[in-house]
Design a protein around this motif. Sequence first.
Motif, PDB file in Angstrom:
ATOM      1  N   ASP A 117       0.809  -1.224   0.000  1.00 35.80           N
ATOM      2  CA  ASP A 117       0.000   0.000   0.000  1.00 35.80           C
ATOM      3  C   ASP A 117       0.840   1.271   0.000  1.00 35.80           C
ATOM      4  OD1 ASP A 117       0.882  -0.641   2.562  1.00 35.80           O
ATOM      5  OD2 ASP A 117      -0.754   0.426   3.537  1.00 35.80           O
ATOM      6  N   MET A 118       2.159   1.123   0.155  1.00 34.11           N
ATOM      7  CA  MET A 118       3.048   2.291   0.152  1.00 34.11           C
ATOM      8  C   MET A 118       3.753   2.496  -1.189  1.00 34.11           C
ATOM      9  SD  MET A 118       2.746   3.784   3.026  1.00 34.11           S
ATOM     10  CE  MET A 118       4.133   4.915   2.889  1.00 34.11           C
ATOM     11  N   MET A 119       3.518   1.609  -2.152  1.00 30.13           N
ATOM     12  CA  MET A 119       4.256   1.698  -3.412  1.00 30.13           C
ATOM     13  C   MET A 119       3.899   2.942  -4.227  1.00 30.13           C
ATOM     14  SD  MET A 119       6.606  -0.415  -3.464  1.00 30.13           S
ATOM     15  CE  MET A 119       7.142  -0.229  -5.164  1.00 30.13           C
ATOM     16  N   GLY A 120       2.712   3.473  -4.007  1.00 23.19           N
ATOM     17  CA  GLY A 120       2.351   4.731  -4.675  1.00 23.19           C
ATOM     18  C   GLY A 120       3.256   5.859  -4.209  1.00 23.19           C
ATOM     19  N   VAL A 121       3.574   5.850  -2.928  1.00 14.93           N
ATOM     20  CA  VAL A 121       4.475   6.844  -2.344  1.00 14.93           C
ATOM     21  C   VAL A 121       5.910   6.585  -2.795  1.00 14.93           C
ATOM     22  CG1 VAL A 121       5.448   7.719  -0.177  1.00 14.93           C
ATOM     23  CG2 VAL A 121       3.007   7.219  -0.330  1.00 14.93           C
ATOM     24  N   VAL A 122       6.329   5.335  -2.698  1.00 14.66           N
ATOM     25  CA  VAL A 122       7.703   4.973  -3.056  1.00 14.66           C
ATOM     26  C   VAL A 122       7.965   5.196  -4.544  1.00 14.66           C
ATOM     27  CG1 VAL A 122       9.430   3.121  -3.032  1.00 14.66           C
ATOM     28  CG2 VAL A 122       7.744   3.274  -1.201  1.00 14.66           C
ATOM     29  N   GLY A 123       6.918   5.076  -5.353  1.00 12.76           N
ATOM     30  CA  GLY A 123       7.055   5.273  -6.791  1.00 12.76           C
ATOM     31  C   GLY A 123       7.622   6.631  -7.168  1.00 12.76           C
ATOM     32  N   LYS A 124       7.414   7.611  -6.305  1.00 12.67           N
ATOM     33  CA  LYS A 124       7.950   8.961  -6.555  1.00 12.67           C
ATOM     34  C   LYS A 124       9.475   8.962  -6.573  1.00 12.67           C
ATOM     35  CE  LYS A 124       4.089  10.986  -3.919  1.00 12.67           C
ATOM     36  NZ  LYS A 124       3.754  11.717  -2.669  1.00 12.67           N
ATOM     37  N   LEU A 125      10.053   7.916  -5.974  1.00 15.02           N
ATOM     38  CA  LEU A 125      11.511   7.836  -5.872  1.00 15.02           C
ATOM     39  C   LEU A 125      12.141   6.938  -6.932  1.00 15.02           C
ATOM     40  CD1 LEU A 125      11.749   7.417  -1.989  1.00 15.02           C
ATOM     41  CD2 LEU A 125      12.328   9.470  -3.295  1.00 15.02           C
ATOM     42  N   GLY A 126      11.320   6.487  -7.869  1.00 16.13           N
ATOM     43  CA  GLY A 126      11.802   5.548  -8.884  1.00 16.13           C
ATOM     44  C   GLY A 126      13.064   6.006  -9.597  1.00 16.13           C
ATOM     45  N   ARG A 127      13.131   7.285  -9.930  1.00 15.86           N
ATOM     46  CA  ARG A 127      14.276   7.796 -10.696  1.00 15.86           C
ATOM     47  C   ARG A 127      15.572   7.829  -9.890  1.00 15.86           C
ATOM     48  NH1 ARG A 127      12.034  12.903 -14.324  1.00 15.86           N
ATOM     49  NH2 ARG A 127      10.647  11.686 -15.657  1.00 15.86           N
ATOM     50  N   VAL A 128      15.447   7.931  -8.571  1.00 13.86           N
ATOM     51  CA  VAL A 128      16.670   7.977  -7.754  1.00 13.86           C
ATOM     52  C   VAL A 128      17.013   6.616  -7.155  1.00 13.86           C
ATOM     53  CG1 VAL A 128      16.608  10.439  -7.228  1.00 13.86           C
ATOM     54  CG2 VAL A 128      15.357   8.854  -5.763  1.00 13.86           C
ATOM     55  N   GLY A 130      15.917   3.578  -8.422  1.00 20.59           N
ATOM     56  CA  GLY A 130      16.103   2.608  -9.508  1.00 20.59           C
ATOM     57  C   GLY A 130      17.545   2.441  -9.947  1.00 20.59           C
ATOM     58  N   PRO A 131      18.218   3.541 -10.345  1.00 23.93           N
ATOM     59  CA  PRO A 131      19.608   3.426 -10.814  1.00 23.93           C
ATOM     60  C   PRO A 131      20.571   2.885  -9.754  1.00 23.93           C
ATOM     61  CG  PRO A 131      18.665   5.524 -11.470  1.00 23.93           C
ATOM     62  CD  PRO A 131      17.691   4.896 -10.513  1.00 23.93           C
ATOM     63  N   LYS A 132      20.229   3.040  -8.482  1.00 26.73           N
ATOM     64  CA  LYS A 132      21.078   2.545  -7.396  1.00 26.73           C
ATOM     65  C   LYS A 132      20.738   1.108  -7.011  1.00 26.73           C
ATOM     66  CE  LYS A 132      21.799   7.093  -5.246  1.00 26.73           C
ATOM     67  NZ  LYS A 132      23.275   7.156  -5.276  1.00 26.73           N
TER      68      LYS A 132
END
Length: 229
Positions: A117-128, A130-132
């Motif tokens: 249920d928190m993946m909508g929030v965490v999705g905002k951080l995908g760009r930072v 993801g690459p790590k």
Amino acid sequence: MGKNYIESSKLVDKTALYTPTEAMEIAVKTAKAKFDETIELAVSLGVDPRHADQQVRGAVVLPHGTGKTVRVLVFAKGEKAKEAELAGADFVGNDELVDKIQKENWFEFDVVVATPDMMGVVGKLGRVLGPKGLMPNPKSGTVTFDVTRAINEIKAGKVEYRVDKTSIIHVPLGKASFGAEKLVQNFHALMEAVVKAKPAAAKGQYLKSVSVSSTMGPGIKVNQSKVLD
């Protein structure tokens, strides 16, 4: 190349394919640095990671861990946040942690776990994230409501493996101070998982090459036919 590397290279026959035990014994001997070097595994696979059906990714708990203290960040709320804290998570939160990462470039953690249920929030951080390689993923068990189990496994030595753009998996196997026997047991646990993760779409030879090395040492080739012996 440094003096230690040159000395260590003399211990390795570049044309030989070693058994896992032989390879670990040599890797430990080549770890000549003043710090406890990590023994790392590199597996070249016969897959094309550009295709979704040839991705190789997963996680496995190494019998003897990695020798590293892992800092776990958990995105959760309510009872699940309390559960994460009790289970030993190093950091627990939601939107305020997103802001901290985005605005302060804060990365004082090694693994990220999130409840679904928190993946909508965490999705905002995908760009930072993801690459790590820090983005939570169901395949690696880091997107789950069972946060206690996730944290316990990570703290016990769970490692994630995934094929990179060059079709190679890089994973730490432990520290040189473990000794060859424990490193071999970690090696077998990891290789069994990688072999089981072979995609149905992969054609031809799956294990192209397998090698191990200490942080500052030369690569040591492992005989692919012996990896599960």
